[in-house]
Design a protein around this motif. Structure first.
Motif, mmCIF file in Angstrom:
data_model
loop_
_atom_site.group_PDB
_atom_site.id
_atom_site.type_symbol
_atom_site.label_atom_id
_atom_site.label_comp_id
_atom_site.label_asym_id
_atom_site.label_seq_id
_atom_site.Cartn_x
_atom_site.Cartn_y
_atom_site.Cartn_z
ATOM 1 N N UNK A 340 0.830 -1.213 0.000
ATOM 2 C CA UNK A 340 0.000 0.000 0.000
ATOM 3 C C UNK A 340 0.864 1.262 0.000
ATOM 4 N N UNK A 341 1.947 1.235 0.759
ATOM 5 C CA UNK A 341 2.845 2.394 0.814
ATOM 6 C C UNK A 341 3.519 2.625 -0.536
ATOM 7 N N UNK A 342 3.918 1.532 -1.190
ATOM 8 C CA UNK A 342 4.548 1.651 -2.511
ATOM 9 C C UNK A 342 3.561 2.211 -3.532
ATOM 10 N N UNK A 343 2.321 1.749 -3.461
ATOM 11 C CA UNK A 343 1.286 2.217 -4.389
ATOM 12 C C UNK A 343 0.995 3.704 -4.196
ATOM 13 N N UNK A 344 1.095 4.173 -2.955
ATOM 14 C CA UNK A 344 0.771 5.568 -2.628
ATOM 15 C C UNK A 344 1.714 6.574 -3.280
ATOM 16 N N UNK A 345 2.923 6.119 -3.665
ATOM 17 C CA UNK A 345 3.896 7.059 -4.250
ATOM 18 C C UNK A 345 4.194 6.782 -5.725
ATOM 19 N N UNK A 346 3.466 5.844 -6.321
ATOM 20 C CA UNK A 346 3.745 5.467 -7.707
ATOM 21 C C UNK A 346 3.585 6.624 -8.691
ATOM 22 N N UNK A 347 2.729 7.582 -8.356
ATOM 23 C CA UNK A 347 2.481 8.704 -9.272
ATOM 24 C C UNK A 347 3.527 9.813 -9.145
ATOM 25 N N UNK A 348 4.417 9.707 -8.170
ATOM 26 C CA UNK A 348 5.381 10.785 -7.920
ATOM 27 C C UNK A 348 6.649 10.619 -8.762
ATOM 28 N N UNK A 349 6.466 10.405 -10.034
ATOM 29 C CA UNK A 349 7.624 10.230 -10.915
ATOM 30 C C UNK A 349 8.321 11.568 -11.146
ATOM 31 N N UNK A 350 9.578 11.498 -11.502
ATOM 32 C CA UNK A 350 10.341 12.715 -11.797
ATOM 33 C C UNK A 350 9.719 13.465 -12.970
ATOM 34 N N UNK A 351 9.224 12.718 -13.950
ATOM 35 C CA UNK A 351 8.634 13.339 -15.131
ATOM 36 C C UNK A 351 7.361 14.105 -14.784
ATOM 37 N N UNK A 352 6.501 13.499 -13.968
ATOM 38 C CA UNK A 352 5.266 14.173 -13.550
ATOM 39 C C UNK A 352 5.576 15.443 -12.763
ATOM 40 N N UNK A 353 6.557 15.333 -11.887
ATOM 41 C CA UNK A 353 6.952 16.485 -11.076
ATOM 42 C C UNK A 353 7.473 17.615 -11.963
ATOM 43 N N UNK A 354 8.293 17.244 -12.911
ATOM 44 C CA UNK A 354 8.881 18.224 -13.829
ATOM 45 C C UNK A 354 7.802 18.912 -14.660
ATOM 46 N N UNK A 355 6.868 18.133 -15.173
ATOM 47 C CA UNK A 355 5.796 18.690 -16.007
ATOM 48 C C UNK A 355 4.933 19.679 -15.221
ATOM 49 N N UNK A 356 4.613 19.338 -13.970
ATOM 50 C CA UNK A 356 3.783 20.226 -13.145
ATOM 51 C C UNK A 356 4.519 21.527 -12.821
ATOM 52 N N UNK A 357 5.829 21.415 -12.559
ATOM 53 C CA UNK A 357 6.621 22.610 -12.250
ATOM 54 C C UNK A 357 6.745 23.514 -13.471
ATOM 55 N N UNK A 358 7.005 22.915 -14.623
ATOM 56 C CA UNK A 358 7.120 23.696 -15.859
ATOM 57 C C UNK A 358 5.791 24.361 -16.212
ATOM 58 N N UNK A 359 4.699 23.700 -15.865
ATOM 59 C CA UNK A 359 3.370 24.272 -16.119
ATOM 60 C C UNK A 359 3.159 25.539 -15.290
ATOM 61 N N UNK A 360 3.634 25.520 -14.034
ATOM 62 C CA UNK A 360 3.535 26.712 -13.180
ATOM 63 C C UNK A 360 4.336 27.858 -13.790
ATOM 64 N N UNK A 361 5.532 27.535 -14.282
ATOM 65 C CA UNK A 361 6.394 28.555 -14.899
ATOM 66 C C UNK A 361 5.730 29.147 -16.140
ATOM 67 N N UNK A 362 5.175 28.288 -16.986
ATOM 68 C CA UNK A 362 4.566 28.743 -18.243
ATOM 69 C C UNK A 362 3.297 29.569 -18.011
ATOM 70 N N UNK A 363 2.557 29.226 -16.954
ATOM 71 C CA UNK A 363 1.280 29.902 -16.704
ATOM 72 C C UNK A 363 1.412 31.226 -15.954
ATOM 73 N N UNK A 364 2.622 31.544 -15.530
ATOM 74 C CA UNK A 364 2.791 32.781 -14.761
ATOM 75 C C UNK A 364 2.733 34.008 -15.676
#
Length: 364
Positions: A340-364
């Motif tokens: 269950x603990x492993x499943x809880x963090x499966x979505x926290x990939x480096x790529x997902x994190x990077x995309x969300x951060x770049x989206x904040x930068x682009x939308x500013x």
């Protein structure tokens, strides 16, 4: 879109913020990243702040802050993305948490420590900067909901101004705990065939090592080994505490380790009763390698896991002991909790994190 310029005081090479910065900068720049710092990031010379070596930490940071604010005022064409507490920036990533909150936790019911904190120049400087920083920043990236809630509670920041983006981690493709355990036992024969409980963190007091040792001293079963990775100036105190608690046969102090992944993979339980951690990378990484996570509500990473293994705070010793006893005595429950603990963090990939951060930068 304006060209992003990243701000970080130093470069400690292995720090979480520095690793984060190198990843985000590499995604935007092929080489020679635009980073304003007193540390070496192979940046342009005009972005490098040379600080006199004889300056104490307080003056060194003050000198850096002055240099940055002067640069910021004279170069309006950048989009300023700061990982450091500064007075002005467009985006601030609150990866180091909120100093005002940390001081409140650190000095709670400790009048002498509270009095002493007033005379620490870094405390004075950070508490002066924070309200101005949070007010002036156009967007704040919090690495947990806990930090977002604290920003609203302590500084009345509008919720829409804060974006929660959890730390990104490298998700393992395959996990072989049996093989990893054999390898670790071969390296440290004293470990034998037992359940491995892991602690990772430098600065043992804030990370909760004392509380972890006390919890383990009250556990019924002794069919486990507690592996402690990290550094601390007062390591001798903790080694003596382990002896006083009759844990010397079950505890192994390993200092800093280069190949920490091998420990994540071999261990079964990650015990981390921290007093304050915005979002512990070690917790997320341990979970990704199928460790049952026991941490506190003061660890932002803890909000990703089931409340069954989350402690009210680091002093919740009896509850921590109960959880440990339950997991150590019930192999099936331990295995289920690990999954269950492993499943809880499966979505926290480096790529997902990077995309969300770049989206904040682009939308500013």
């Amino acid at each position: 879109m304006k060209k992003p310029l990243f701000i970080r005081f130093k470069n400690t090479k292995t720090g979480g913020a520095e690793i984060y910065l190198s990843r985000i900068a590499q995604a935007i720049y092929d080489k020679n990243p635009s980073i304003f710092s007193s540390g070496d990031y192979s940046q342009d010379s005009k972005l490098f702040v040379k600080i006199p070596r004889f300056f104490p930490s307080f003056l060194a940071f003050l000198y850096f802050l002055y240099s940055y604010e002067k640069f910021h005022k004279s170069h309006p064409n950048f989009l300023y993305f700061s990982l450091e507490r500064v007075l002005h920036c467009d985006i601030y990533r609150a990866g180091d948490g909120i100093h005002k909150q940390w001081l409140a936790i650190k000095t709670h019911n400790k009048p002498f420590k509270k009095f002493k904190s007033f005379f620490n120049p870094m405390n004075i400087l950070y508490t002066f900067i924070e309200p101005k920083l949070f007010k002036n920043a156009k967007k704040i990236i919090a690495n947990s909901q806990m930090i977002k809630d604290s920003l609203i509670e302590y500084f009345h920041i509008p919720p829409h101004k804060i974006e929660v983006i959890y730390n990104g981690i490298k998700i393992p493709k395959a996990i072989n705990k049996g093989k990893a355990k054999e390898s670790l036992i071969h390296k440290f024969p004293v470990l034998k065939e037992k359940i491995f409980i892991l602690f990772v963190g430098s600065g043992y007091a804030r990370k909760g090592l004392k509380e972890a040792l006390i919890m383990l001293s009250k556990v019924t079963s002794k069919q486990w080994h507690f592996l402690i990775i990290g550094k601390d100036k007062k390591i001798t105190y903790y080694q003596k505490l382990a002896q006083t608690l009759s844990l010397e046969d079950n505890v192994l102090f390993l200092n800093a380790q280069e190949n920490i992944v091998s420990f994540y993979q071999a261990s079964d339980i990650f015990l981390f009763p921290t007093t304050y951690e915005p979002c512990s990378n070690a917790t997320l990484e341990a979970a990704s390698y199928e460790n049952a996570i026991i941490t506190t509500k003061q660890n932002g990473a803890g909000e990703l896991f089931l409340s069954d293994t989350i402690l009210e705070n680091s002093k919740d010793i009896l509850r921590g002991c109960e959880i440990l006893n339950t997991l150590l005595e019930n192999q099936q429950l331990l295995s289920t909790t690990q999954k269950k603990c492993a499943k809880a963090v499966q979505h926290l990939t480096l790529q997902n994190h990077l995309e969300k951060t770049l989206e904040v930068i682009k939308n500013l």
